[in-house]
Design an enzyme around this catalytic site. Structure first.
Site: not given
Ligand code: NAP
Length: 462
Positions: A233, A267
């Site tokens: 997602e 999102c």
């Molecule tokens: P993020 O930086 O991708 O982090 C999400 C999770 O992934 C966190 O637990 C993060 O850990 C981990 N993570 C980050 N980079 C990683 C990697 N290379 N390998 C493995 N794990 C990794 O996203 P965010 O900034 O927290 O959230 C915002 C994003 O999520 C936006 O793009 C938003 O649109 C999306 N989102 C999508 C939905 C949906 O349902 N489609 C819902 C909500 C949010 P750390 O915090 O330790 O870095």
């Protein structure tokens, strides 16, 4: 001997001051907890739906009885207005109850007439599911993944976003208080660079990620190398189409709620407002006025509608997107600056005349900045809506519901809402196409993502 490589420091986004420090889960504990999860899953898979539902219903009761405490944790760690945090906790409880009530029906065996004496399809759990979750809805994202997965007989390991580590620990506590045995739901405080190794572990069957495109690519690559199932997602740049015959005041009200809820960090927030030219000026003026009228303040205050962004780097990134869009011809109808107070606040911002090559149009804007673009007509609006690498949600405003419904079929997104604010709902499937990810959460579709769809054929053949 155990060593911890580093610590996590959380920051209060409404002040910029440090909140708490957490130690990463030491590698030997990760090992022990993964083992415990795998061992418990072998018992849990044999529990009937009634027993699984008991745990989920008790979990819902804990969420409701301690909702003020959990909501306050979310607000402190990531800055969402407290009223919105309370609503989030209630939605988690609803989701637990929903799957407790419906999982047995969703996963009941399907008889299929063949040449067998009897043949049917059964739905078996996959095993240990790794959930990698974001901070923006720190409780909801986890519960919407966990409730169906656990009801299907899986167990879950959570690697939450580091800036919501207290929420992560409280979620484990909530399951424990609901009577879950150790191993049913386990929080691991991990650096993101540890995720690939955990996914490669033979005891982990599959992974679900809600997060950014970058995290999606990295988890899908690791899962691909190990041939493991994933649900992703990811981000969105949802279009919000306003046709000439729309109820403009209602559309403006929905536009403000959709774009600015959770300080724009959703999102499925509407991000690109695509408006037919005959009503364009009227919509932009009303939208800018309504956006400006929101109460900015301490997210712990019930009157606050717009709190800070969750982290300083996220606010800086949003501001760069706004400035780069202005360089490409966008006009600031309101906002466009930091709010002058401590913490990571950004003014509610409406950018008008945004072109299809501006960052506010081509990228995901994860904060309180709306991009408004003019469309010649309905077909042009749909073409602009689809001119995006994302495909999560979309909204259409029109008094002609039949026409809007026909247009919905042309929109490349996982959901289309007509004359309403796009929101997730346990009864409806949720997910995206294109770079917004794949797979579905929620509804009966969501619970089928992490099961082995098993064919059973019983002879003799007819
Ligand atoms: P993020 O930086 O991708 O982090 C999400 C999770 O992934 C966190 O637990 C993060 O850990 C981990 N993570 C980050 N980079 C990683 C990697 N290379 N390998 C493995 N794990 C990794 O996203 P965010 O900034 O927290 O959230 C915002 C994003 O999520 C936006 O793009 C938003 O649109 C999306 N989102 C999508 C939905 C949906 O349902 N489609 C819902 C909500 C949010 P750390 O915090 O330790 O870095």
């Amino acid at each position: 001997m155990q060593t911890t490589v580093a610590n996590i420091q959380t920051i209060d986004p409404s002040t910029g001051e440090p909140l708490e420090r957490f130690e990463y889960t030491p590698p030997a504990d990760v090992e022990k907890k993964t083992d415990r999860a795998a061992a418990f899953q072998r018992k849990w898979r044999n529990e009937d739906f009634a027993r699984r539902a008991e745990v989920l219903r008790a979990t819902a009761r804990t969420l409701r009885s301690r909702s003020e405490e959990f909501a306050a944790t979310a607000t402190r760690e990531m800055g969402k207005p407290i009223v919105q945090a309370l609503a989030e906790i209630e939605k988690c409880a609803w989701c637990c109850d929903f799957y407790a009530d419906n999982a047995a029906k969703f996963l009941s065996e399907e008889n299929v007439a063949t040449n067998a004496a009897r043949s049917f399809v059964g739905f078996r759990p996959l095993g240990v599911i790794l959930a990698v979750m974001p901070w923006n809805f720190p409780f909801w994202q986890v519960f919407r993944a966990a409730a169906p997965a656990l009801m299907a007989g899986n167990v879950m390991l959570l690697k939450h976003a580091s800036n919501v580590s207290r929420c992560a620990l409280q979620i484990e506590e909530i399951f424990k208080e609901g009577g879950a045995s150790p191993g049913l739901f386990t929080t691991l405080l991990l650096h993101s660079d540890r995720v690939a190794d955990l996914l490669a572990d033979r005891r982990v069957a599959a992974a679900t990620l809600t997060g950014s495109e970058g995290a999606g690519i990295s988890i899908a690559s690791a899962a691909g190398r190990n041939l493991k199932k994933t649900v992703l997602e990811l981000g969105g740049s949802d279009p919000f189409i306003v046709l000439a015959d729309a109820d403009i005041p209602a559309a403006v009200d929905a536009a403000v709620r959709s774009r600015f809820q959770n300080a724009g960090q959703s999102c499925i927030a509407a991000k690109r407002f695509i408006v037919e030219e005959t009503i364009y000026d009227e919509f932009v003026a009303a939208f800018a006025d309504a956006a400006r009228g929101q109460t900015i303040g301490d997210p712990m205050e019930r009157a606050t509608q717009l709190g800070p962004l969750a982290r300083e780097d996220l606010r800086d990134a949003l501001h760069r997107q706004v400035e780069a869009s202005v360089e490409r011809g966008a006009r600031i109808a309101t906002g466009g600056k930091f709010v002058e107070r401590p913490g990571f606040f950004y003014e509610p911002t409406v950018l008008a005349d945004v072109k299809d090559d501006a960052p506010a149009f081509t990228e995901e804007t994860f904060g309180p900045a709306a991009a408004v673009t003019k469309a010649r007509n309905a077909d042009d609006a749909v073409a602009l809506a689809n001119d995006s690498s994302f495909g999560l949600g979309a909204t259409i405003w029109s008094r002609d519901v039949e026409r809007a419904t026909k247009l919905a079929a042309q929109v490349e997104s996982g959901s289309v809402f007509i004359n309403g604010v796009m929101a997730s709902d346990p009864r409806l499937p949720f997910g995206g196409v294109k770079r917004s990810g794949y797979g579905r959460e929620l509804s009966h579709h969501g619970i089928h993502e992490f099961v082995n769809i098993q064919t059973v054929w019983i002879g003799p053949a007819k």
